[in-house]
Write a protein that holds these residues in place. Structure first.
Motif, short mmCIF file in Angstrom:
data_model
loop_
_atom_site.label_atom_id
_atom_site.label_comp_id
_atom_site.label_asym_id
_atom_site.label_seq_id
_atom_site.Cartn_x
_atom_site.Cartn_y
_atom_site.Cartn_z
N ALA A 1 -20.41 -68.65 -40.53
CA ALA A 1 -20.26 -68.64 -39.07
C ALA A 1 -19.34 -69.77 -38.63
N ILE B 1 -15.83 -68.77 -39.36
CA ILE B 1 -15.32 -67.72 -38.48
C ILE B 1 -15.01 -68.27 -37.09
N VAL B 2 -15.88 -69.16 -36.62
CA VAL B 2 -15.67 -69.68 -35.27
C VAL B 2 -14.47 -70.63 -35.22
N ASP C 1 -11.69 -65.39 -38.91
CA ASP C 1 -12.28 -64.50 -37.92
C ASP C 1 -11.68 -63.12 -38.05
N MET D 1 -14.48 -61.35 -41.13
CA MET D 1 -15.62 -60.74 -40.46
C MET D 1 -15.77 -59.26 -40.78
N VAL E 1 -22.57 -66.99 -35.25
CA VAL E 1 -21.26 -66.78 -34.63
C VAL E 1 -21.45 -66.69 -33.12
N ARG F 1 -20.59 -69.79 -30.30
CA ARG F 1 -19.64 -69.49 -29.23
C ARG F 1 -20.30 -69.50 -27.87
#
Ligand SMILES: Nc1ncnc2c1ncn2[C@@H]1O[C@H](COP(=O)(O)OP(=O)(O)OP(=O)(O)O)[C@@H](O)[C@H]1O
Ligand SMILES: Nc1ncnc2c1ncn2[C@@H]1O[C@H](COP(=O)(O)OP(=O)(O)OP(=O)(O)O)[C@@H](O)[C@H]1O
Ligand SMILES: Cc1ncc(C[n+]2csc(CCO)c2C)c(N)n1
Ligand SMILES: [Mg+2]
Ligand SMILES: [Mg+2]
Lengths: 293, 258, 299, 372, 258
Positions: free
Chosen positions: A114, A117-118, A124, A128, A178, A182
């Motif tokens: 996570a 990805i962030v 990302d 993902m 994730v 966010r």
């Protein structure tokens, strides 16, 4: 004391009683047809009450009656030495240890993914979709192959089972985190920008605390998934130890009572694990100054 | 070198039902050590302008430099402190830890952090509330905590968006004086959004009057008041004259004048 | 001692008693072998295990072994302890199926995972389609227990003579309540538990010698197990078996299938198995060199 | 700023290609011979050169695209049909091509698309390239190292199997996804959601139902699936029941967390309106809970698929993805197993994607969607 | 019958580091049709008092009745409208749908909802922003939307917590007038928290001055101004006298008077 009774014990007992009652009715209905066949072949014509008792005392019932399961569970939990292969405590412990290992690795992996990805656009965009795809692969179908392959390269014992738990548990954590990472308000992110805070600082001081509700909701799901993974991982190891092996060997011989006792043991472990995660969550939130509802 | 220099600055938001012109053709120069107030009707783009300076919003037209750099570079040099219109405290941190946040990020030593927390919380009169969480504070106290947070570290440029909006007159006067002293002592540059005409006149060396739809600068008033300003300067005719001019500018920008 | 890893096709039960006994009684040790026995399970394909290097020798059914061979895993039969097949289809007497003519329009439980070939070969020879409908049979993938019959989800189910059949008896069926279609008796059986190794390894004389010793000790184990069913069942229980009485009974039934513990493959049975698989297009090419008598000859 | 700018991927790729030059041939025996080897090296060199040159982004991307993919195509072709024939040079060139593809993805990621369609195209192309390279590496290693077919077949064999088993795959998808998964998913998510509401509404339920809900969470499919077959028959209904059990708990937990997520002031506001429980629920708490609920919907979309497939390992009619997987493993048709897995992955990704799109539409207001 | 009647009212918050006495021994009676302003230093308990009236907070001492009922019964009878200190708009609703919220809950017919939205958004000068989402509005605009939301339905009692804090003078004057007109026309009772002394004096029939730690009422000033109040009444000596008295009360309550 009386409060505790009214608030906790009464509702749980009431619901459990309702379930047990429904269970008895179900046991009667599911076991009756076969009992009728048996009686017909044996040429017996029992009275209704005799018949009901018979449906509750079959050695291999379609649906065991609650007391059958309870007796079996009691014997195998309290009357056996905890190191005996017949003790449910022993099997639960075996399962629990690989669950915990898998859960720890899964949670960590989920968070790491996570975070990646962030923070990294390339991840990302490219990772993902494939993480999602990875979860649509029926891992449980591959579990035997995985165990076989790992055994071939010399990895046996706790680790292969824990790896299956990891595989099942990292995903809920990754998805939840994730979202959670966010979720800080725009104003808080802006504030960190004005300090020119590094990504790491923004992560530790803002994103992570803000994601805590998501994290614990995800971890509850993940710990349950870990348990399922551990149990499934025990199947292809030749049914040696663990709740999964009890279920498997029970199913070969249609020992439904054994199977249900093992299921109950699994559920007890699940309740303990989920409750532990929930409590931890509450303690953490309290430490973070959460306002009582 | 000017601290802020905007030329033909414009910003348009694209929304679900058409573009909103928040700023258009704004030309403004702010020199080092100035105290600039922004005043204008609600929705005229004051916050947006501050956000552009702070590199939180990207202009769609024109150019702007901050300390001679692009806003982004200026932000990365940690050139300013920002007090938002809403308090924006972190709910999981106590008040003192909220004030400590920028200090931690900027790597101040532990001892100094403690000193600065004590000093700034004292400044905004929040002593005794160090260990409380934001939701245990009143609205005005939260706002003061957020002011303390911005004053805790030494930024040359302070951007303050209606910092005293939720405070009563007495506290406000007190903080106005404190702010002036601070500005005088440290030679900071301050951009200050307010809705109070007396406050703007009392504090500023320059007052920027804005008007909405699209947001633009309609008047820039250089204050003729001396740098030394006791509170009762607010009754002087000079003061009242400037205030009247601001009020006129403000009224002209309004769509209704009933 | 030379290390040998044996992968079973199923969980520990008297079906594999000979190997457990040989290990327990020290027969392997006598042959200077250090044998590890890995139990199998419902989703373990021994063919995969051996292809991945997880075992030196596996117990599997010939149909599965030939299918794997067709896919490029050079499995070779080195010994065939089971002479007869133990699989059969049983139907309750009070059900709709009495003879093979009654199959049409009914539901039959079949084990898959490579165990379905004898069934399809048999249906093929009877000329009954297996796609369901009034003129064919509906096939149900059966779980590894007898519930489908008890639940009446299937009209007939697959059982092993040595295992599930007795579970039905335990569940209250009497032998006269059941109609049995035995694959061996009908002459449509395919060879069951045999010992298989990777063909390329057989080129190594030392390995061959190891296998000779292994088979010899194993068959000694089988002999002992057939002679002492109670003790054999006890050893199986020690190795993770379930339900001692059941294991004793299973040992008795298994003895019937082994017949002569000489481990020799009967070539006719092999030919029949290979032909059935070819006919059903389960394998594409005629298998060659899929068995060797070198090992059993050297016993 | 003209002149050569060599990226680290490009530089490393060049080094590896040079090393490969010293270790030729690529395979033993080589199917294409020295001319193919030369062509590969040329392609790689050209791509590296163009990428380093002061060319436009598009030109560089095109050169990298061609260099990496044509190169690896020839490389795989050179292996011929002999398995396990690859030599060191093969792997060096493989990694070299891979680095070029990596460089390509970096170049593409840095593009700020001018139009919306361009943006969408980029969002699709990048993960697609990533996936293609997973497959390419898989193919190359499996064939190069000669991994047994029954352990792991190369993607090309899987693709071929998908191609000539379409009717079977379609029937399996229909049985497993359109019946078991969808029905079970809707019912399981619905039940979890309603249970969470009941637990929220009635203290009695909260105290009594939640522990029971936790118990359900751990019922392993392996134990439950046979029981469900007993209760609901061997057709898809029992699989749907397993899916219901699997999806129930994540929804229960997440809805519970979501219902606790609305702000205090907002709740106070509803109190001042003397808004009833249900009105507050529908107008405030459920909208605020949506990010959590979608979390569960996403997790469940993959869980449902796993559950339905594994449930088919027990008693089933002779159709369905799980049935096919377990049967074909036994038949050593591992390519068919992977064909089903590929289809499952595709279906699961589409399923997930649809839910993610729905999420964007419903929780457009949440900071995570507005850009965080 | 009095609308609000508080006797010996006290409220203590228990926090992690000891109790906070937010209100202590508050005695106050508010009659129907009164316009009561609350003024006092930040953190003196104004919001808390309003929240007690609204049954959002339970007093720990003393008694309070609202319309002769307990606060809870009054709330359930939908006896009041509340404007919070922060806007508190729902981010998933557009501005018009935010205003529609209480109307939906109270079951107004569709057509009337539309009319009321149009009317109140017009009143707070937010025409043209109906379809925007809250985060697309400036701070002052959000505050006006939340005022519109509270004015959209007909409550006899209005509780307003610094409703005009983020508005410029012109809009503020405009809304002050509008509010007075509304009050005059509908005979509502209004409890109004403000930090602006002129605003309090201009609007109120009664001014309650509070002081902090513990929060208590230090002065209750009945206004002698006529009901009809043009804006320029603010220069009358009577007005200034009242304002001075309020300022004195306020200053007395402060801990620092430097
Ligand atoms: N994120 C956004 N998206 C769309 N429109 C926006 C956004 N932010 C601000 N606006 C619009 O831009 C205009 C200027 O807003 P801004 O916040 O700068 O006003 P302001 O002068 O600070 O007003 P106030 O005194 O009320 O705070 C307003 O019309 C507002 O609706
Ligand atoms: N939930 C809470 N828990 C603990 N203390 C609280 C809580 N809410 C308010 N307080 C305390 O009660 C006191 C009064 O707060 P209140 O919000 O009523 O002040 P106020 O008069 O509205 O101030 P302001 O003008 O700044 O809004 C403050 O000291 C505050 O810290
Ligand atoms: C993987 C695998 N699955 C099923 C069978 C068929 N079978 C043979 S013995 C036995 C156990 C009960 O006796 C069963 C089910 C098999 N051979 N291998
Ligand atoms: Mg603003
Ligand atoms: Mg307040």
């Amino acid at each position: 004391m009386t409060d505790r009774f009214r608030d906790k014990i009464l509702p749980v007992t009431a619901i459990l009683l309702a379930i047990v009652a429904a269970w008895y009715v179900g046991a009667y209905m599911l076991n009756a047809p076969f009992q009728r066949d048996l009686d017909r072949r044996a040429g017996e014509t029992p009275t209704f009450s005799e018949f009901v008792v018979k449906t509750m005392t079959q050695p291999k019932p379609t649906l065991p009656a609650p007391h059958q399961v309870a007796v079996n569970f009691y014997e195998n939990t309290f009357l056996r030495s905890v190191t005996s292969a017949r003790s449910l405590v022993y099997h639960s412990w075996v399962t629990l240890s690989s669950t915990l290992a898998g859960f720890a690795m899964g949670t960590l992996l989920g968070i790491v993914i996570a975070v990646g990805i962030v923070h990294v656009t390339t991840l990302d965009r490219s990772l993902m979709p494939w993480i999602i795809t990875s979860q649509t692969i029926p891992i449980l179908a591959l579990a035997p192959m995985i165990i076989v392959v790992l055994a071939a390269v010399g990895i046996t014992g706790l680790l292969p089972k824990a790896l299956i738990s990891t595989y099942l548990s990292f995903f809920p954590v990754a998805v939840g985190m994730v979202k959670g990472l966010r979720s800080p308000d725009a104003i808080h992110l802006d504030l960190m920008r004005t300090y020119n805070a590094s990504k790491a600082e923004t992560f530790w001081k803002l994103r992570l605390p803000a994601s805590v509700p998501f994290l614990f909701a995800s971890m509850k799901v993940a710990v349950a998934a870990s348990l399922v993974g551990a149990i499934v991982g025990e199947l292809p190891t030749g049914a040696v130890a663990g709740i999964g092996s009890k279920l498997l060997s029970g199913s070969y011989y249609s020992q439904t009572i054994d199977m249900f006792a093992a299921l109950v043991a699994g559920s007890v472990v699940a309740v303990l694990l989920v409750t532990a995660v929930g409590l931890t969550g509450r303690i953490v939130e309290r430490a973070m100054g959460a306002r009582p509802a | 070198m000017s601290v802020v220099q905007a030329q033909g600055l414009g910003l348009t938001f694209n929304t679900n039902d058409g573009p909103v012109h928040a700023l258009s053709n704004v030309n403004l120069t702010i020199e080092k050590g100035e105290f600039v107030s922004f005043i204008g009707p609600s929705g005229c783009g004051k916050t947006t302008f501050l956000r552009v300076i702070a590199d939180l919003e990207q202009p769609t037209d024109g150019t702007i430099t901050v300390n001679g750099l692009s806003p982004r570079e200026a932000r990365e040099a940690r050139g300013y402190g920002y007090v938002f219109q809403a308090a924006g405290l972190f709910p999981w941190r106590t008040i003192e830890r909220n004030v400590a946040l920028p200090l931690e990020i900027m790597g101040y030593p532990k001892v100094e952090i403690a000193q600065r927390i004590a000093r700034t919380l004292d400044l905004v009169n929040l002593k005794g509330f160090e260990k409380k969480f934001p939701w245990q504070l009143s609205g005005g106290m939260q706002q003061r905590a957020s002011i303390a947070r911005a004053l805790a570290f030494d930024a040359d440029l302070l951007l303050m968006d209606e910092p005293f909006g939720a405070l009563d007159e007495i506290v406000r006067d007190h903080l106005n004086e404190q702010l002036l002293q601070l500005w005088d002592r440290t030679n900071k540059t301050i951009c200050f959004v307010t809705h109070s005409i007396p406050e703007a006149v009392y504090l500023s060396t320059k007052i920027v009057v804005m008007s909405p739809r699209p947001g633009r600068v309609t008047d820039v008033i250089e204050s003729t008041l001396p740098k030394e300003r006791p509170l009762d300067i607010r009754e002087s005719p000079e003061f009242l004259a400037i205030a009247a001019r601001v009020r006129d500018g403000l009224r002209a920008g309004h769509s209704y004048d009933d | 001692a030379d290390a040998v890893t044996l992968q079973l096709k199923w969980v520990a039960q008297s079906q594999f008693a000979g190997y457990f006994v040989a290990k327990d009684k020290g027969f392997y040790e006598e042959e200077d072998l250090d044998v590890t026995i890995k139990p199998g399970g419902p989703d373990i394909a021994p063919e995969q295990v051996i292809a991945g290097g997880g075992a030196d020798v596996v117990v599997t059914w010939m149909a599965a072994a030939l299918a794997a061979r067709d896919k490029g895993v050079p499995l070779v039969n080195i010994a065939q302890p089971y002479k007869k097949a133990g699989m059969q289809l049983v139907c309750p007497t009070d059900g709709p199926v009495k003879t093979t003519d009654d199959f049409k329009g009914h539901t039959l439980g079949v084990w898959f995972f490579g165990n379905e070939y004898p069934f399809y070969a048999w249906m093929n020879s009877l000329g009954i389609p297996t796609e369901g409908g009034a003129d064919g049979v509906t096939v149900l993938k059966q779980s590894f227990d007898v519930q489908p019959l008890i639940q009446k989800q299937a009209d007939c189910i697959s059982v092993m003579t040595y295992n599930e059949y007795w579970q039905l008896i335990d569940a209250g069926y009497k032998p006269e309540d059941l109609i049995v279609f035995n694959y061996t008796e009908m002459g449509v059986d395919l060879l069951e538990d045999g010992l298989y190794v990777m063909g390329d390894k057989l080129e190594d004389e030392a390995f061959k010698d190891k296998m000779v010793r292994f088979v010899r000790a194993s068959m000694k184990g089988w002999e002992y197990a057939i002679a002492n069913p109670e003790e054999a069942a006890g050893i199986v229980m020690d190795n993770g078996g379930q339900d001692e009485a059941h294991q004793v009974r299973m040992m008795g039934e298994v003895a019937k299938l082994i017949d002569q513990p000489d481990a020799k493959l009967i070539p006719e049975a092999y030919e029949r198995t290979a032909k059935a698989l070819l006919d059903q297009k389960i394998i594409e090419k005629e298998p060659e060199g899929a068995y060797t008598t070198d090992i059993t000859d050297a016993l | 700023m003209s002149g050569l700018r060599v990226s680290w991927q490009g530089g490393l790729a060049a080094l590896l290609a040079l090393a490969a030059l010293l270790m030729l041939p690529i395979a033993e025996p080589s199917a294409g011979g020295p001319s193919v080897t030369a062509a590969i090296l040329l392609l790689v060199a050209l791509a590296i050169a163009v990428d380093a040159a002061p060319a436009g982004t598009m030109v560089r991307a095109a050169a990298l695209l061609v260099g990496a993919h044509a190169g690896v195509y020839l490389l795989l072709g050179d292996l011929g049909s002999v398995n396990g024939a690859a030599r060191g040079a093969f792997y060096l060139l493989l990694v070299s091509c891979w680095l070029l593809a990596w460089r390509l993805v970096s170049v593409l990621s840095s593009i700020r698309a001018a139009s919306r369609t361009g943006e969408v195209a980029l969002r699709l192309v990048i993960p697609f390239l990533f996936g293609v390279w997973i497959l390419v590496l898989w193919e190359a290693i499996v064939r190069g190292a000669g991994i047994p077919f029954v352990l792991l077949p190369p993607p090309s064999a899987i693709a071929a199997r998908i191609g000539n088993s379409l009717p079977i795959l379609a029937a399996d998808v229909n049985q497993t996804i359109f019946k078991a998964v969808l029905v079970g998913y809707v019912m399981g998510c619905g039940a979890g959601f309603l249970a969470a509401i009941a637990a929220d509404r009635f203290v009695f339920m909260r105290r009594g139902l939640l522990p029971v809900g936790n118990m359900v969470s751990a019922l392993p499919i392996i134990g439950v699936a046979p029981i469900m077959v007993m209760w609901f028959g061997f057709d898809w209904q029992s699989k749907a029941a397993v899916v219901v059990i699997m999806t129930f708990f994540p929804m229960l937990v997440n809805t519970g967390a979501g219902l606790a997520a609305s702000g205090h002031m907002e709740r106070d506001l509803m109190r001042t309106y003397a808004s009833g429980y249900w009105q507050t629920l529908f107008k405030l708490r459920l909208p605020a809970a949506m990010p959590f609920i979608f979390n569960a919907l996403k997790i469940n979309s993959t869980l449902a698929l796993i559950g339905a497939i594994v449930a088919e390992f027990f008693g089933t009619p002779v159709v369905g993805m799980g049935f096919r997987i377990s049967t074909e493993v036994g038949r050593m048709n591992v390519d068919m197993v992977w064909a089903e897995i590929a289809v499952a992955a595709l279906a699961g990704s589409v399923f997930y994607g649809v839910i993610a799109l729905l999420e964007r539409a419903v929780t457009f207001w949440h900071p995570s969607i507005r850009g965080g």
